[in-house]
Design a protein around this motif. Sequence first.
Motif, PDB file in Angstrom:
ATOM      1  N   VAL A 126       0.825  -1.206   0.000  1.00  0.00           N
ATOM      2  CA  VAL A 126       0.000   0.000   0.000  1.00  0.00           C
ATOM      3  C   VAL A 126       0.862   1.260   0.000  1.00  0.00           C
ATOM      4  N   LYS A 127       1.991   1.212   0.690  1.00  0.00           N
ATOM      5  CA  LYS A 127       2.877   2.376   0.760  1.00  0.00           C
ATOM      6  C   LYS A 127       3.339   2.798  -0.621  1.00  0.00           C
ATOM      7  N   ASP A 128       3.659   1.844  -1.472  1.00  0.00           N
ATOM      8  CA  ASP A 128       4.058   2.167  -2.844  1.00  0.00           C
ATOM      9  C   ASP A 128       2.917   2.825  -3.606  1.00  0.00           C
ATOM     10  N   GLN A 129       1.712   2.322  -3.405  1.00  0.00           N
ATOM     11  CA  GLN A 129       0.553   2.875  -4.106  1.00  0.00           C
ATOM     12  C   GLN A 129       0.259   4.297  -3.647  1.00  0.00           C
ATOM     13  N   ILE A 130       0.358   4.545  -2.340  1.00  0.00           N
ATOM     14  CA  ILE A 130       0.133   5.895  -1.825  1.00  0.00           C
ATOM     15  C   ILE A 130       1.187   6.847  -2.376  1.00  0.00           C
ATOM     16  N   GLY A 131       2.433   6.374  -2.411  1.00  0.00           N
ATOM     17  CA  GLY A 131       3.495   7.199  -2.981  1.00  0.00           C
ATOM     18  C   GLY A 131       3.226   7.533  -4.432  1.00  0.00           C
ATOM     19  N   TYR A 132       2.678   6.575  -5.173  1.00  0.00           N
ATOM     20  CA  TYR A 132       2.384   6.808  -6.589  1.00  0.00           C
ATOM     21  C   TYR A 132       1.223   7.779  -6.761  1.00  0.00           C
ATOM     22  N   VAL A 133       0.299   7.772  -5.810  1.00  0.00           N
ATOM     23  CA  VAL A 133      -0.772   8.791  -5.817  1.00  0.00           C
ATOM     24  C   VAL A 133      -0.145  10.176  -5.709  1.00  0.00           C
ATOM     25  N   PHE A 134       0.791  10.328  -4.768  1.00  0.00           N
ATOM     26  CA  PHE A 134       1.458  11.622  -4.596  1.00  0.00           C
ATOM     27  C   PHE A 134       2.264  11.992  -5.841  1.00  0.00           C
ATOM     28  N   GLY A 135       2.849  10.991  -6.497  1.00  0.00           N
ATOM     29  CA  GLY A 135       3.633  11.275  -7.695  1.00  0.00           C
ATOM     30  C   GLY A 135       2.801  11.891  -8.795  1.00  0.00           C
ATOM     31  N   ASP A 136       1.589  11.365  -8.998  1.00  0.00           N
ATOM     32  CA  ASP A 136       0.734  11.940 -10.039  1.00  0.00           C
ATOM     33  C   ASP A 136       0.154  13.276  -9.595  1.00  0.00           C
ATOM     34  N   MET A 137      -0.114  13.420  -8.303  1.00  0.00           N
ATOM     35  CA  MET A 137      -0.564  14.712  -7.794  1.00  0.00           C
ATOM     36  C   MET A 137       0.498  15.779  -8.042  1.00  0.00           C
ATOM     37  N   ALA A 138       1.759  15.395  -7.859  1.00  0.00           N
ATOM     38  CA  ALA A 138       2.860  16.355  -7.995  1.00  0.00           C
ATOM     39  C   ALA A 138       2.862  17.008  -9.363  1.00  0.00           C
ATOM     40  N   GLY A 139       2.916  16.196 -10.409  1.00  0.00           N
ATOM     41  CA  GLY A 139       2.919  16.758 -11.752  1.00  0.00           C
ATOM     42  C   GLY A 139       1.614  17.435 -12.099  1.00  0.00           C
ATOM     43  N   SER A 140       0.498  16.902 -11.586  1.00  0.00           N
ATOM     44  CA  SER A 140      -0.819  17.449 -11.920  1.00  0.00           C
ATOM     45  C   SER A 140      -1.034  18.847 -11.350  1.00  0.00           C
ATOM     46  N   PHE A 141      -0.436  19.129 -10.197  1.00  0.00           N
ATOM     47  CA  PHE A 141      -0.594  20.469  -9.620  1.00  0.00           C
ATOM     48  C   PHE A 141      -0.172  21.558 -10.614  1.00  0.00           C
ATOM     49  N   VAL A 142       0.878  21.300 -11.357  1.00  0.00           N
ATOM     50  CA  VAL A 142       1.359  22.282 -12.332  1.00  0.00           C
ATOM     51  C   VAL A 142       0.747  22.028 -13.707  1.00  0.00           C
ATOM     52  N   ASN A 143       0.801  20.777 -14.155  1.00  0.00           N
ATOM     53  CA  ASN A 143       0.374  20.458 -15.515  1.00  0.00           C
ATOM     54  C   ASN A 143      -1.107  20.743 -15.746  1.00  0.00           C
ATOM     55  N   LEU A 144      -1.977  20.277 -14.851  1.00  0.00           N
ATOM     56  CA  LEU A 144      -3.414  20.492 -15.040  1.00  0.00           C
ATOM     57  C   LEU A 144      -3.778  21.971 -14.928  1.00  0.00           C
ATOM     58  N   PHE A 145      -3.096  22.692 -14.049  1.00  0.00           N
ATOM     59  CA  PHE A 145      -3.356  24.123 -13.896  1.00  0.00           C
ATOM     60  C   PHE A 145      -2.982  24.874 -15.167  1.00  0.00           C
ATOM     61  N   VAL A 146      -1.801  24.541 -15.715  1.00  0.00           N
ATOM     62  CA  VAL A 146      -1.368  25.192 -16.954  1.00  0.00           C
ATOM     63  C   VAL A 146      -2.279  24.797 -18.113  1.00  0.00           C
ATOM     64  N   ASP A 147      -2.584  23.512 -18.213  1.00  0.00           N
ATOM     65  CA  ASP A 147      -3.447  23.045 -19.301  1.00  0.00           C
ATOM     66  C   ASP A 147      -4.816  23.715 -19.263  1.00  0.00           C
ATOM     67  N   ALA A 148      -5.359  23.862 -18.060  1.00  0.00           N
ATOM     68  CA  ALA A 148      -6.726  24.373 -17.930  1.00  0.00           C
ATOM     69  C   ALA A 148      -6.822  25.892 -18.047  1.00  0.00           C
ATOM     70  N   TYR A 149      -5.794  26.626 -17.565  1.00  0.00           N
ATOM     71  CA  TYR A 149      -5.993  28.066 -17.414  1.00  0.00           C
ATOM     72  C   TYR A 149      -4.918  28.949 -18.051  1.00  0.00           C
ATOM     73  N   PHE A 150      -3.871  28.363 -18.631  1.00  0.00           N
ATOM     74  CA  PHE A 150      -2.844  29.211 -19.245  1.00  0.00           C
ATOM     75  C   PHE A 150      -3.416  30.002 -20.422  1.00  0.00           C
ATOM     76  N   LEU A 151      -4.195  29.357 -21.270  1.00  0.00           N
ATOM     77  CA  LEU A 151      -4.824  30.061 -22.392  1.00  0.00           C
ATOM     78  C   LEU A 151      -5.783  31.130 -21.889  1.00  0.00           C
ATOM     79  N   THR A 152      -6.568  30.800 -20.870  1.00  0.00           N
ATOM     80  CA  THR A 152      -7.498  31.773 -20.283  1.00  0.00           C
ATOM     81  C   THR A 152      -6.746  32.971 -19.726  1.00  0.00           C
ATOM     82  N   PHE A 153      -5.672  32.708 -18.963  1.00  0.00           N
ATOM     83  CA  PHE A 153      -4.890  33.784 -18.359  1.00  0.00           C
ATOM     84  C   PHE A 153      -4.274  34.688 -19.424  1.00  0.00           C
TER      85      PHE A 153
END
Length: 462
Positions: free
Chosen positions: A13-40
């Motif tokens: 389970v520890k590996d899986q939780i770590g992998y959740v954080f790994g995708d959250m890490a990139g998503s914090f920047v990537n999804l924000f840029v993808d969703a709102y960079f054009l709008t901004f």
Amino acid sequence: MKANTKAVRPFGVKDQIGYVFGDMAGSFVNLFVDAYFLTFCTYALGIDPGWMATLFLVARLWDAVNDPIIGSFPDRWRLGKSGDKFTPWIKLFMIPLALSGVLCFFKVPFEGVALHAWVAFAYLLFGMSYTGTSMPFGAMANVVSTDPIDRSKLSRARSIGGGLVGAVALGMVPVFCFDKNQNILPERFTILAVVFGILCILSYILLCAMTKERVREVRKEGEKFEYGKVIRAALKNRPLLGVMFATIGSMLTVTGSSQTYSYIYKEVYHNTNMITVSTVAAIPFMIVVFPLIPKLVRKYGKRNVILITSAIGLLFSAVKLFFYIENVVLYTVLNICSMIGQTAFTMLIWALVSDCLDYSEWKTGVRSDGSMYSLYTFSRKIGSTIASTGIAASLGLVGYVSGLNVVQTPEAVTGIYYVCNAIPFICYAFQLIGIGLIFNLDKKKTDEMYAEMNKIRAAKAE
């Protein structure tokens, strides 16, 4: 490959939780840029959407050059003394990624050429930094465990990370960054970019601490990495080509829909608060779907689950596209229902990618996780490019005018509606073709492949 000779805890389970954080890490920047960079850029900086379309196109052409190069780094060189193949590269690129997110949403006091040069620099830095972290993170699943079931768990864990950021973190953006008259507040975007950058770094640190690489690649003395072999293997890898085609469609929705939410809810429905409702509503939806997916996969196989759910998504998307929905609540309900196919695809795609990498080793006897994975992620970049470039260009074609407090014409508003709703319909068509007609690893053939691969790996370990 062989198992790490050092005492390493079993996969859990520890590996899986770590992998959740790994995708959250990139998503914090990537999804924000993808969703709102054009709008901004179009609203806060007043940049023409046609110019943004050109930037997106040029940036993705540059990705065509640097993605395979950066993706091959872990196959070519090892960083540090840990013996880990992918973790050191994530640590190297995570701070530039967080910084690039802040630069993308910084309202600089520039005009003309200087302003456009700044926007281009920030976006190109983001693209290269995200490649530097996303490539090793995605390929990392194959060295965490060789068990297909473990990899399916990692794939599902990854979908949770991006889903949480998309539903919770991005759900805050309309509430925090738009005033009561639906006008954007540029300085709020900068504040969120800083917060997301910090969360990005912290999440990557948790990934590296919790998810362990257990499989070591053994090379013969004097053996050199040859990228040409990787390309030839990829061109003969029919399952990978099918997944890449389907992923192009998937990224049309992931990137395209997130970019268009602010336009359709602001200009068509005059209610940006419904963006938050739409994104937050995805949480209970994921809670319901999450336990069902593994049960469906065991009974029908990954391929069939994606095909069935994508067909359902296509149906709801067709209703939105071919019938102009005037009620914002009804539109939001249909939009949420149409995402069932994308939710299932997101939960299963990374397990399919792992199957494709194993298929390459099964057929050729050669394994190059980082490089092969970089070719797959290039298809994600192609999908994002088509979405970003196409949307920006389409906004200009339908008559959208950039700038703060601009009232759009009725013709532009109608055009925005159809541009936004054509995206998910096209997405599901791509997924059905890619997985239904090109991808050829059904459940029976997959089981056969892993039975033979286990024998081969056991022989190599001896």
